[in-house]
Design an enzyme around this catalytic site. Structure first.
Site, short mmCIF file in Angstrom:
data_model
loop_
_atom_site.label_atom_id
_atom_site.label_comp_id
_atom_site.label_asym_id
_atom_site.label_seq_id
_atom_site.Cartn_x
_atom_site.Cartn_y
_atom_site.Cartn_z
N LYS A 83 72.06 -101.07 97.49
CA LYS A 83 72.91 -100.13 96.74
C LYS A 83 74.33 -100.10 97.31
O LYS A 83 75.29 -100.08 96.56
CB LYS A 83 72.29 -98.73 96.75
CG LYS A 83 71.09 -98.63 95.81
CD LYS A 83 70.44 -97.27 95.87
CE LYS A 83 69.25 -97.18 94.92
NZ LYS A 83 68.49 -95.95 95.11
N LYS A 112 65.16 -109.09 88.14
CA LYS A 112 64.37 -107.87 88.00
C LYS A 112 65.03 -106.94 86.97
O LYS A 112 66.25 -106.72 87.04
CB LYS A 112 64.31 -107.15 89.36
CG LYS A 112 63.49 -105.87 89.33
CD LYS A 112 63.81 -104.93 90.48
CE LYS A 112 64.27 -103.61 89.91
NZ LYS A 112 64.01 -102.41 90.60
N LYS A 132 68.17 -100.67 85.61
CA LYS A 132 69.31 -99.96 85.01
C LYS A 132 70.62 -100.48 85.58
O LYS A 132 71.62 -100.59 84.90
CB LYS A 132 69.22 -98.46 85.34
CG LYS A 132 68.28 -97.70 84.47
CD LYS A 132 67.97 -96.34 85.06
CE LYS A 132 66.81 -96.42 85.99
NZ LYS A 132 66.21 -95.21 86.48
#
Ligand code: ADP
Ligand code: TRP
Length: 326
Positions: free
Chosen positions: A116, A195, A198
């Site tokens: 992230k 994968k 979102k």
């Protein structure tokens, strides 16, 4: 504590965007099926979502959407305690008590944090300590089984490490949970073959509008084989998604068409669209009904929070006693 006697399921999902096929097959469907086998807790991880959603109205809307999605897809409120994380604030105190036995190094090794921050999300303290809050979610209800997709496996392992360490240091307090991951749906691919997520803008939403669903499916990346060529289903993203919906016979039939040649990717995508659209049709109807009754949905979440809080308070009291706050 006796882990063998009962199975208690817990899983959560962040209200950080529209739910997609990866969420559905990786987490929702397995969790909804497991609710038949034991008592279950499912929740909307809105405290967690604050690490990535900064628009308050988007957070509210996403939380409402996730509630509708779960109820439409078969969450059984008689068996399952369904709640919003922030309606059980005890979890934050438990998270603090757990952080006392959480080594920095354990969190520094978490892939999700590294991924992230590499993607540009600010490296806040909340993002760093995300797995400790997740451990508190799981441990507060003494869950035994945590259905998730493979990307969450490490977080459940961190939870185990924290619980073991706490129990050793302060005495038996927590049940040690285990992840439940289905190999066949551990990583559902997105339209680009990575994968589905979102954050990669490669999703097929479970309740997206028809036109959008169709156009996303039509964009699935394939190799450049011609219509007449024989094709390999095992390396095809369209087939990987098709088989999630197909019966054994339908799957074999589709594999044969791929191998025979004369069957193009356009036709495979059309077949996939039909499957996706028809599969979610009854859930769409249910969702539209629920959407008309927000007070009913809110009442379910409030009742779930009351039930979850009883359990959370009980665990928190034991943990407070264990560390000497009581
Ligand atoms: P996203 O990557 O879209 O942000 P989340 O991290 O919110 O998804 O994941 C919610 C749940 O859905 C988790 O249990 C996660 O493991 C599962 N999940 C998400 N994407 C996939 C996927 N592509 N394949 C399998 N499971 C997935
Ligand atoms: N981290 C999970 C995800 O992004 C969501 C989550 C929060 C969760 N707390 C949890 C999942 C506890 C399982 C158990 O998907």
């Amino acid at each position: 504590m006796d882990n063998k006697k009962r199975m208690r399921i817990l899983s959560g999902i962040q209200p950080s965007g529209k739910l997609h096929l990866g969420n559905y097959f990786g987490m929702m469907k397995p969790a909804l099926e497991l609710q038949e086998q034991g008592d279950a807790y499912l929740f909307i991880a809105d405290y967690h979502a604050l690490t990535s959603v900064s628009d308050p109205s988007a957070l509210r809307q996403n939380s409402r959407d996730v509630a509708l999605d779960f109820l439409a897809c078969g969450l059984d409120t008689k068996r399952t305690v369904f709640f919003r994380q922030s309606d059980v604030p005890e979890v934050l105190e438990l998270s603090w008590l757990l952080s006392i036995v959480t080594p920095m190094g354990l969190l520094e090794r978490c892939h999700s944090y590294k991924d992230k921050t590499a993607k540009g999300i600010a490296a806040s303290h909340a993002l760093f300590s995300y797995p400790v809050l997740m451990a508190a979610d799981i441990l507060q209800v003494q869950a035994t089984t945590v259905p998730v997709g493979r990307d969450q496996k490490q977080h459940v392992e961190v939870t185990r490490d924290i619980a073991i360490k706490f129990n050793l240091q302060f005495g038996e307090t927590f049940t040690i949970p285990a992840p439940s991951i289905r190999d066949e749906v551990a990583v559902v691919p997105g339209v680009d073959g990575q994968k589905m997520s979102k954050s990669y803008n490669n999703t097929i939403e479970i309740f997206g509008p028809e036109k959008d669903t169709k156009s996303r499916i039509m964009k699935i990346v394939t190799d450049s084989k011609q219509l007449e060529d024989s094709k390999d289903p095992s390396t095809c993203n369209v087939f990987a998604l098709f088989k999630l919906f197909a019966s054994g016979d339908e799957r074999h039939e589709m594999e044969a068409k791929y191998r025979a040649g004369g069957f193009g990717y356009g036709a495979a995508k059309k077949a996939l669209f039909e499957k996706v659209w028809n599969y979610f049709e009854p859930y769409r109807t249910k969702r539209a009904e629920l959407e008309k009754n927000p007070a009913y949905v809110e009442a379910i979440l409030k009742d779930g929070a009351d039930r979850a809080r009883l359990e959370a308070r009980n665990t928190l009291m034991r943990a407070r006693q264990a560390v000497g706050l009581e």
